[in-house]
Design an enzyme around this catalytic site. Structure first.
Site, PDB file in Angstrom:
ATOM      1  N   LYS A 459      42.392 -19.341  19.778  1.00 58.56           N
ATOM      2  CA  LYS A 459      43.487 -20.305  19.721  1.00 58.56           C
ATOM      3  C   LYS A 459      44.723 -19.855  20.515  1.00 58.56           C
ATOM      4  CE  LYS A 459      41.901 -22.387  15.420  1.00 58.56           C
ATOM      5  NZ  LYS A 459      42.239 -22.819  14.040  1.00 58.56           N
ATOM      6  N   PHE A 506      45.082 -33.712   7.696  1.00 58.43           N
ATOM      7  CA  PHE A 506      45.684 -32.510   8.296  1.00 58.43           C
ATOM      8  C   PHE A 506      45.331 -32.336   9.782  1.00 58.43           C
ATOM      9  CE2 PHE A 506      41.587 -31.178   6.544  1.00 58.43           C
ATOM     10  CZ  PHE A 506      41.008 -30.515   7.610  1.00 58.43           C
ATOM     11  N   ARG A 534      30.356 -16.603  12.491  1.00 61.06           N
ATOM     12  CA  ARG A 534      31.126 -16.985  11.311  1.00 61.06           C
ATOM     13  C   ARG A 534      31.456 -15.751  10.455  1.00 61.06           C
ATOM     14  NH1 ARG A 534      31.933 -22.068  10.525  1.00 61.06           N
ATOM     15  NH2 ARG A 534      32.342 -21.837   8.295  1.00 61.06           N
ATOM     16  N   ARG A 554      39.991 -13.003  11.814  1.00 64.08           N
ATOM     17  CA  ARG A 554      41.082 -13.767  11.218  1.00 64.08           C
ATOM     18  C   ARG A 554      42.002 -12.869  10.395  1.00 64.08           C
ATOM     19  NH1 ARG A 554      37.137 -18.886   9.776  1.00 64.08           N
ATOM     20  NH2 ARG A 554      37.646 -20.167  11.609  1.00 64.08           N
ATOM     21  N   ASN A 564      44.769 -19.456  12.714  1.00 61.93           N
ATOM     22  CA  ASN A 564      43.899 -18.387  12.195  1.00 61.93           C
ATOM     23  C   ASN A 564      43.057 -17.731  13.286  1.00 61.93           C
ATOM     24  OD1 ASN A 564      42.235 -20.531  12.644  1.00 61.93           O
ATOM     25  ND2 ASN A 564      41.321 -20.574  10.604  1.00 61.93           N
ATOM     26  N   HIS A 567      37.907 -20.047  16.034  1.00 59.78           N
ATOM     27  CA  HIS A 567      37.167 -21.160  15.441  1.00 59.78           C
ATOM     28  C   HIS A 567      35.713 -21.047  15.885  1.00 59.78           C
ATOM     29  CE1 HIS A 567      35.984 -25.255  14.332  1.00 59.78           C
ATOM     30  NE2 HIS A 567      35.503 -25.400  15.549  1.00 59.78           N
TER      31      HIS A 567
END
Length: 590
Positions: A459, A506, A534, A554, A564, A567
């Site tokens: 991100k 959201f 993950r 994270r 965070n 993804h």
């Protein structure tokens, strides 16, 4: 005078055998510039050494020295040579030699070895078993290009340019060359250095659009494959025999009568086509640029795969191993303990119920035995345990560790083998399986641990240094970065990735975060990639991640539940959809 003093502090001067022996007592890594009195140490690398010393700040485990070959018996083979030579001493063992002032290669080697030493000290990895090199040198006249030929003569280096990677042709190429029996010794998807691209494509330098071509190649991920020929195929062929005069006369006199002549059958080794010839025969050569000149291949290996030659000298190999159902069910932990004590690294492992065809393959040594059909039924009705093992001489070592084919042979000739130690009463066979050759091992590993792809995203709030750390962690976890691009995710693009939550309240907050800067979007590939990525990311909320998974990405890089850090796709079907949404041939963004 002040400048000279700083140089002495930077590099310890070694000008006697006693000082050389003292240097070997250094803890950690010592980089030694070997020189002759008449030409002096190499000044070109001193700024690099000073930079490494200041940036790494590891004075306890990183040392620099200059050694005068004229006065040190150990270095007598380097006397009367003017080319710089740099030796790497790790805890008293000379493990690497670099000829010439190759600053990028020296820089990478130092950083890699110091990172290893830090991880070893922290208990994060076992110490690699480096092979000590012999300090023997030859004159340029004697050596010529042989220093490169010796490692490069057996290999081809292939580049699939960014457009081929985007079209996923590199996946097809890899699958085909493995199926043909070529061995992929090393592979990586990477941004190629401009200097290497110019040298690799020097035959195109006279073309009017060469500069544009170079800019294109370095602009995106290329796939680089280092391959070897593998084993030659064995084919059965009729032995040709010339006819005698009597036979020819008999045939001419009775042309209408059948004459049957049985030629003896001979097993012969069939020479495999070169990689270039094979690619052309498969009509995929247009996606691949192959270099097989030994000296060039060796130089490119130093730049792109700097640890390969060391690993090759140690003969590091992968092999597939299988614990058959009985020993897996009753003694798995005991076997795994022995495997680790014998120096193997377990790269991948899984429980698996074999099909009858798979069971037939791993039991082929017993196909002539009367119990074979019962063995197949047992193997295909109870789970086995499949592993990928790594270590020096892994193939032969695992075979030796397993022992003979049958329990009777093991008790007679090798009672220390796994076959004897883990014998069971149901079948008089070795309860373990191992690949028969390197080529077979690669095919079997690909079959039992098929690669899977997932979409991953870094991100915008993650800074450049942190991004590099995450990318390094991804590589260290065994992922292949199959595709990568950096872009600003406007809603049109974000919807393709977050399509499952576009209707949630959201989601507007997610879009605000993504609009704050560019994101890195990747396709990550390895066996069980979705679940592994993950796990590596950790829980969605960084605060929760710090409690439940403190080593996760994270936990280390996330700020809050929206920012965070990373993804990933939730499952394999979502991964397939998002990859197809984001990476498409006709997308001008790509």
């Amino acid at each position: 005078m002040a400048s000279k003093k700083r140089e002495v502090q930077l590099q310890t001067v070694i000008n006697s055998q006693n000082l050389w022996d003292d240097m070997l007592l250094n803890k950690g890594l010592t980089v030694i510039d070997v020189y002759q009195a008449w030409c002096g140490p190499c000044k070109a690398v001193q700024p690099l050494f000073r930079k490494l010393k200041n940036e790494l700040n590891e004075d306890e485990i990183l040392h620099f020295a200059v050694a005068e070959a004229d006065n040190i018996v150990t270095l007598q083979s380097f006397r009367d040579k003017c080319e710089p030579v740099f030796l790497f001493s790790l805890n008293g063992k000379i493990i690497e030699k670099i000829q010439g002032a190759n600053a990028p290669l020296i820089n990478r080697k130092v950083i890699t070895l110091i990172d290893e030493e830090k991880k070893i000290a922290a208990g994060e990895m076992a110490r690699p078993q480096y092979v000590e090199i012999t300090l023997v040198d030859q004159s340029e006249e004697e050596l010529g290009d042989s220093q490169y030929d010796s490692i490069g003569e057996s290999y081809s280096m292939t580049i699939l340019k960014p457009d081929a990677v985007l079209r996923r042709k590199h996946i097809e190429v890899k699958e085909k060359i493995i199926k043909e029996g070529f061995i992929i010794e090393a592979k990586d998807n990477m941004f190629l250095p401009e200097e290497l691209v110019r040298e690799f494509y020097i035959h195109l330098a006279d073309q009017p659009d060469f500069e544009e071509f170079v800019a294109f190649v370095i602009s995106g991920l290329s796939c680089v494959l280092l391959t070897s020929q593998g084993e030659e195929e064995e084919v059965i062929q009729e032995e040709t025999q010339s006819q005698s005069e009597e036979e020819e006369e008999e045939l001419s006199e009775h042309p209408d009568e059948p004459h049957v002549k049985f030629a003896p059958m001979v097993a012969m080794k069939k020479k495999r086509d070169s990689l270039q010839e094979y690619l052309e025969r498969q009509h995929i050569a247009e996606f691949c640029d192959v270099e097989d000149d030994p000296s060039k291949v060796s130089k490119f290996i130093d730049i792109l795969f700097p640890d390969f030659k060391t690993m090759k000298s140690m003969n590091i190999q992968r092999t597939l191993a299988i614990l058959r159902p009985e020993v897996y069910e009753d003694r798995k932990d005991d076997v795994l303990d022995i495997i680790q004590k014998e120096g193997f690294t377990i790269l991948m492992q899984r429980q698996m119920l074999l099909s009858e065809e798979e069971a037939r393959t791993v039991c082929k040594n017993y196909e002539n035995e009367e119990y074979f059909s019962k063995l197949l039924a047992h193997m295909s009705s109870s789970p086995s345990y499949v592993l990928v093992l790594l270590r020096a001489n892994a193939l032969e070592y695992w075979k030796e560790l397993m022992g003979p084919k049958t329990v009777e042979e093991a008790f007679t000739s090798d009672q220390e083998s796994l076959c004897a130690q883990f014998a069971t009463g149901n079948f008089p066979i070795n309860q373990f399986y191992g690949s028969s050759s390197r080529a077979v091992a690669e095919k079997e590993i690909e079959y039992f641990f098929p690669p899977q792809s997932t979409l991953a995203l870094i991100k915008p709030h993650v800074n450049q240094e942190q991004r590099l750390e995450i990318l390094r962690a991804i590589k260290e976890a065994g992922f292949e970065i199959t595709m990568l691009k950096e872009m600003l995710l406007i809603p049109e693009h974000a919807n393709k990735i977050y399509f499952k939550i576009t209707g949630r309240e959201f989601y507007k907050n997610v879009l605000e975060v993504l609009a704050s800067g560019t994101s890195i979007i990747m396709v990550l590939t390895k066996w069980n990639a979705v679940a592994e990525w993950r796990r590596m990311m950790g829980p969605v909320d960084p605060e929760e991640a710090k409690l439940l998974s403190p080593g996760s990405l994270r936990a280390n890089y996330g700020l809050d539940i929206l920012r965070n850090a990373v993804h990933g796709a939730s499952n394999a079907s979502e991964a397939a959809v998002t990859i197809n949404n984001v990476f498409t041939e006709d997308n001008p963004e790509d």
